[in-house]
Motif scaffolding. Structure first.
Motif: not given
Length: 245
Positions: A123-138
């Motif tokens: 998916a487009a910008d998938g890594l950026q989305v996962l980046g925000v998701f990982n910060l939420a997990l943080l």
């Protein structure tokens, strides 16, 4: 014609009820009438931690460049079953009345699914989305560390996961290669800690005693070392027994 009272006929006098506030119905003590059934199960936590370890190895190797970027789909397919396995662990942990372990495993399960789907779909910008998701997990992990301290095994896995979530999140947002490599290395550290924890918990469940140090303290220690009265303490106030959650 008037009806004679039971006392006048020589019958037994009906028992008098205690004073009851108006509008409330008297109920007898329910303790002697209540049965709460508990079912022993094998601990699902070793499965949960082994799953974390294997998934962390696969994703860490991809981030470290051990796998080529063309292997993204293969890694995603390999990691995808972790979602189902940890969801099962969470379900069993809820049934075992361990809300901390159940919540932790459910969130870990929820982290594998979007990772796998985004990697598979490209998916487009998938890594950026996962980046925000990982910060939420943080943020989630930081809150969970405050309540998991008596369970040092869970706490330690969370403690080493926090910097990895931070590095993965920042790497996804900024695209910095060194952060991706750092996250991969931290993933292998998470795998080592989770592997040890899983093995120690498995030995403990098999032998009904602690074999390898896990660091239980407080209520977590009493849950393993205490007698049956400790296990049933405040049972009437627990979810599933009390009226509301």
């Amino acid at each position: 014609m008037s009806a004679a009272s039971p006392a006048a006929d020589g019958g037994d006098t009906p028992p008098t009820l205690p004073d009851v506030p108006p509008g409330r119905r008297f109920e007898p003590d329910l303790r002697s009438m209540t049965r709460i059934n508990l079912r022993p199960i094998a601990s699902p936590m070793p499965l949960g931690f082994f799953t974390i370890a294997i998934g962390s190895v696969m994703t860490g190797c991809l981030q470290l460049g051990i796998f080529d970027q063309t292997a993204r789909s293969a890694v995603a397919f390999t990691v995808l079953p972790a979602f189902a396995l940890q969801l099962l662990v969470s379900f069993l942990a809820f049934g075992a009345r361990d809300v901390i372990a159940a919540t932790l495993m459910a969130v870990f399960a929820g982290s594998w699914l979007p990772y796998s789907l985004i990697m598979l779909s490209g998916a487009a910008d998938g890594l950026q989305v996962l980046g925000v998701f990982n910060l939420a997990l943080l943020c989630f992990g930081a809150l969970m560390t405050a309540v998991t301290r008596p369970k040092r095994a869970l706490w330690l896995v969370l403690a080493v996961s926090l910097p990895r979530w931070a590095a993965t999140g920042l790497a996804g947002i900024t695209g910095a290669e060194w952060l991706t490599r750092t996250s991969g290395a931290l993933g292998l550290v998470v795998a080592l800690v989770a592997m040890y924890t899983a093995f120690a918990l498995m030995l403990e469940d098999m032998r009904s005693e602690q074999v390898l140090p896990i660091g239980r303290s407080g209520p977590a220690h009493l849950a393993v070392e205490g007698d049956l009265s400790v296990q049933l303490r405040n049972l009437e106030r627990q979810a599933g027994v009390r009226r509301t959650l």
